[in-house]
Each structure stands twice: as C-alpha cells, then as structure tokens.
Design an enzyme around this catalytic site. Sequence first.
Site, PDB file in Angstrom:
ATOM      1  N   ASN A 109       0.650  -1.159  -0.183  1.00 45.33           N
ATOM      2  CA  ASN A 109      -0.151   0.035  -0.135  1.00 45.33           C
ATOM      3  C   ASN A 109       0.850   1.240   0.494  1.00 45.33           C
ATOM      4  O   ASN A 109       0.180   2.378   0.045  1.00 45.33           O
ATOM      5  CB  ASN A 109      -0.730  -0.087   1.033  1.00 45.33           C
ATOM      6  N   ASN A 132      -5.599  -5.132   2.640  1.00 43.79           N
ATOM      7  CA  ASN A 132      -6.062  -4.361   3.577  1.00 43.79           C
ATOM      8  C   ASN A 132      -7.770  -3.360   3.393  1.00 43.79           C
ATOM      9  O   ASN A 132      -7.383  -2.280   3.350  1.00 43.79           O
ATOM     10  CB  ASN A 132      -5.477  -3.684   4.382  1.00 43.79           C
ATOM     11  N   THR A 241       4.474  -8.352   8.240  1.00 44.98           N
ATOM     12  CA  THR A 241       3.514  -7.782   7.965  1.00 44.98           C
ATOM     13  C   THR A 241       2.452  -8.332   7.669  1.00 44.98           C
ATOM     14  O   THR A 241       3.169  -9.742   6.693  1.00 44.98           O
ATOM     15  CB  THR A 241       4.037  -6.367   7.378  1.00 44.98           C
ATOM     16  N   THR A 242       1.003  -7.677   6.518  1.00 45.08           N
ATOM     17  CA  THR A 242       0.734  -8.606   5.886  1.00 45.08           C
ATOM     18  C   THR A 242       1.346  -8.291   4.493  1.00 45.08           C
ATOM     19  O   THR A 242       0.974  -9.767   4.018  1.00 45.08           O
ATOM     20  CB  THR A 242      -0.561  -7.460   5.929  1.00 45.08           C
ATOM     21  N   TRP A 263       7.856  -0.144  -0.108  1.00 49.71           N
ATOM     22  CA  TRP A 263       8.204   0.707   0.031  1.00 49.71           C
ATOM     23  C   TRP A 263       8.602   1.325   1.385  1.00 49.71           C
ATOM     24  O   TRP A 263       7.487   2.297   1.311  1.00 49.71           O
ATOM     25  CB  TRP A 263       8.460   2.270  -0.803  1.00 49.71           C
ATOM     26  N   TYR A 276       2.593   7.403   2.499  1.00 51.88           N
ATOM     27  CA  TYR A 276       3.249   5.727   3.568  1.00 51.88           C
ATOM     28  C   TYR A 276       2.146   5.102   2.831  1.00 51.88           C
ATOM     29  O   TYR A 276       2.380   3.874   2.541  1.00 51.88           O
ATOM     30  CB  TYR A 276       3.047   6.257   5.143  1.00 51.88           C
ATOM     31  N   HIS A 293       5.990  -3.792  13.410  1.00 52.48           N
ATOM     32  CA  HIS A 293       6.386  -3.867  12.583  1.00 52.48           C
ATOM     33  C   HIS A 293       8.270  -3.553  12.358  1.00 52.48           C
ATOM     34  O   HIS A 293       8.526  -2.822  13.411  1.00 52.48           O
ATOM     35  CB  HIS A 293       6.387  -3.592  11.171  1.00 52.48           C
TER      36      HIS A 293
HETATM   37  N1  CTP Z   1       4.379  -1.231   2.795  1.00 53.78           N
HETATM   38  C1  CTP Z   1       5.286  -1.221   2.376  1.00 53.78           C
HETATM   39  N2  CTP Z   1       5.440   0.355   2.713  1.00 53.78           N
HETATM   40  C2  CTP Z   1       4.339   0.943   2.623  1.00 53.78           C
HETATM   41  C3  CTP Z   1       3.649   0.514   3.182  1.00 53.78           C
HETATM   42  C4  CTP Z   1       2.874  -0.780   3.323  1.00 53.78           C
HETATM   43  O1  CTP Z   1       6.055  -1.940   1.780  1.00 53.78           O
HETATM   44  N3  CTP Z   1       4.956   2.374   3.352  1.00 53.78           N
HETATM   45  C5  CTP Z   1       3.524  -2.949   2.383  1.00 53.78           C
HETATM   46  C6  CTP Z   1       4.003  -3.378   3.631  1.00 53.78           C
HETATM   47  O2  CTP Z   1       4.350  -4.822   3.250  1.00 53.78           O
HETATM   48  C7  CTP Z   1       2.424  -3.880   4.336  1.00 53.78           C
HETATM   49  C8  CTP Z   1       1.724  -4.544   2.625  1.00 53.78           C
HETATM   50  O3  CTP Z   1       2.745  -3.018   2.298  1.00 53.78           O
HETATM   51  O4  CTP Z   1       1.540  -4.376   5.293  1.00 53.78           O
HETATM   52  C9  CTP Z   1       0.031  -3.279   3.324  1.00 53.78           C
HETATM   53  O5  CTP Z   1      -0.518  -1.852   3.316  1.00 53.78           O
HETATM   54  P1  CTP Z   1      -0.711  -1.605   5.381  1.00 53.78           P
HETATM   55  O6  CTP Z   1      -1.639  -1.851   4.856  1.00 53.78           O
HETATM   56  O7  CTP Z   1       0.201  -0.907   5.254  1.00 53.78           O
HETATM   57  O8  CTP Z   1      -0.013  -2.674   5.934  1.00 53.78           O
HETATM   58  P2  CTP Z   1      -0.081  -2.539   7.595  1.00 53.78           P
HETATM   59  O9  CTP Z   1      -1.063  -2.050   8.373  1.00 53.78           O
HETATM   60  O10 CTP Z   1       1.714  -1.070   7.603  1.00 53.78           O
HETATM   61  O11 CTP Z   1       0.905  -3.097   8.378  1.00 53.78           O
HETATM   62  P3  CTP Z   1      -0.421  -5.090   9.022  1.00 53.78           P
HETATM   63  O12 CTP Z   1      -1.538  -4.878   7.864  1.00 53.78           O
HETATM   64  O13 CTP Z   1       0.760  -6.037   8.146  1.00 53.78           O
HETATM   65  O14 CTP Z   1      -0.172  -4.659  10.011  1.00 53.78           O
END
Ligand code: CTP
Length: 319
Positions: A109, A132, A241-242, A263, A276, A293
Amino acid sequence: RAEVVINGSSSPAVVDRSNESIKHNIQPASAKWRHNQTLSLRIRKQILKFLDAEKDISVLKGTLKPGDIIHYIFDRDSTMNVSQNLYDLLPRTSPLKNKHFRTCAIVGNSGVLLNSGCGQEIDTHSFVIRCNLAPVQEYARDVGLKTDLVTMNPSVIQRAFEDLVNATWREKLLQRLHSLNGSILWIPAFMARGGKERVEWVNELILKHRVNVRTAYPSLRLLHAVRGYWLTNKVHIKRPTTGLLMYTLATRFCNQIYLYGFWPFPLDQNQNPVKYHYYDSLKYGYTSQASPHTMPLEFKALKSLHEQGALKLTVGQCD
Ligand code: CTP
C-alpha cells in the site's frame, strides 16, 4: 546444498532505521531482471517445512464448531468464542486447494504507487493479491482493478470505515465488499483481541446481505510459522507485515511473484516525498519502538530476493 541467502550477510540483521532511500537503489533494473526458477522452487520447499499455504491460509469448517474457545495469538490470556456467523463463513475446503498460477502480483500500500502507471501491468497477472481493503477504483491507473485475494485487518474497519458509526459508513463498507465480486477476503480474526467486534460486524454484514466473497481466516499457527521461516534465514523481524505474509504464502502457489507498492521510506529513489499509503494520510509509524513491524528490514530481505531473481520488486514507474 547452498542455503538461500536472504539478508545478504551471515551475521544477524539489525533494524535499519535510517530511512535513507538512496541506499535502496533497486538492481537489476526492471528490463534486466530475470526470474530464477531454481531459487524460487528451493524457497518454496524451505517454506513448506514451516507452513503450508494451502492449509494455513484458512481454518476450515471441520476443525471448529460454534462455541469453541480460541486464545488470541498475541494476547494469549484473552479468548474469543467461535460465533455461529464465523462458523457459517469458514470455508469447507481451502480456497487455494490445488491452485497454481504462472504469475502473481502482490500489491502493497505504499504511496510509491502513485503516478506509477502500473495498473495495467498489475492486472495482467494471473492472481492479484491486495492488502487491507485498499481502494482501487479511484486509483486504477496506478494500482489496477483485478483482485483475487484481499486481506482485511480488523483495524481497517476503524481506520477506513469509522467503526461503522452510522448507516453511511456501513453502506460504504458494504459497497466495497460487494465490489470484491467473488474474490477471497482474508481476515486475520485470531491475532489480537482488539478486533473482536469488528470481525463480527463484517461477518454479519456479509451474511445479511449475501455478499459474494469467499471468506478465509488464517490458521492459528501461520504467524509464528512465517516468523520462524524468516528468523531461520536471519531476517530478524518482530511480527511479519501483511505484505510479507502474502509473499510467504504466495511462494506455494505462484510460479513468479511480482511485488508493487512495497516501499517503507518517506523518499523515493529520486529523493521525492512518498506517502505512507497511496490512498490516505496515515504517517510513517514503523520506526517507533512500539510498532510491531520492522518494515525496512523486511524490505532489505525482499530486495535481496529481487537481486537473486526469486521475486521482482517494482518501486518506480511501469513501462
Ligand atoms: N507496505 C510497504 N511500504 C509502505 C506501506 C506498506 O512496503 N509504505 C507494505 C507492507 O508489507 C504492508 C503492506 O504493504 O504490510 C500493506 O500495507 P498496510 O495496509 O499499510 O499494512 P500495515 O497496516 O502497515 O501493516 P499490517 O497490516 O501488516 O499490520
């Protein structure tokens, strides 16, 4: 036989908190990247020693019954009862049973997707995984539309759907769920106690409105098994992470794996700011001690796998 070297060194990895994106120049560049079939198969085999995506992607109906008590994975002292709704939505057989795909896309994401023009390329893959419940319609040019599996942490209901406080938010979530149109909705329901009501609300909505999704609820052992695999390969993550979970599962049923939107840095390779998330105003939080994470560390591991041809990372524009 040679071990798969994932973190690029034999010493334990340390958490990289520098955020200096310049250090993360991705090589080889897109046009020169070649898939390494032998390595991909070796990784699949290694991961199979820890988990089996076909089984661990979801708890099945035959293994639980309404009223059973489950201890949350991260809050062992807290329990939940398997509700009738949850039971009704458990799959009878694995949604991945005997599945094999030539190419898979895993869409993270990160805001790095904005202006990437990657939508069309993402949609050409045989199986597309998203995280998500991230929105696609308004961002189709950059992220595509095709969705075969989408994850939903219970916290998404709070963050993106205002905890369904009124009919408008309930309708918004319902529309998003209807738009999934038969794909797999993957809900980690047994991770942390905070999500109890949210999971129930979603389950209720799906049943009440006969939403056409195939629900899946990851097995109780998945998280520890995934962590175990990465720790064994000297990638010292706290909680996967997801995105990393999806890559680890995908190795089982995808021949070639393409990652987009991974990223975790505030600047891109040209030092331009990166959001983000591509779709909201959430800020970088993973550097805080409290965050479970270690995304930059995961990224380093994925980058190393890109270099070796086990997966392909796209962090810029698509051709
Ligand atoms: N991600 C990434 N860089 C970002 C945001 C997200 O590499 N700036 C990747 C991560 O592997 C993340 C996935 O994209 O798990 C999905 O993003 P997100 O929905 O933001 O997951 P989080 O809520 O941050 O993490 P999790 O759901 O794993 O708790």
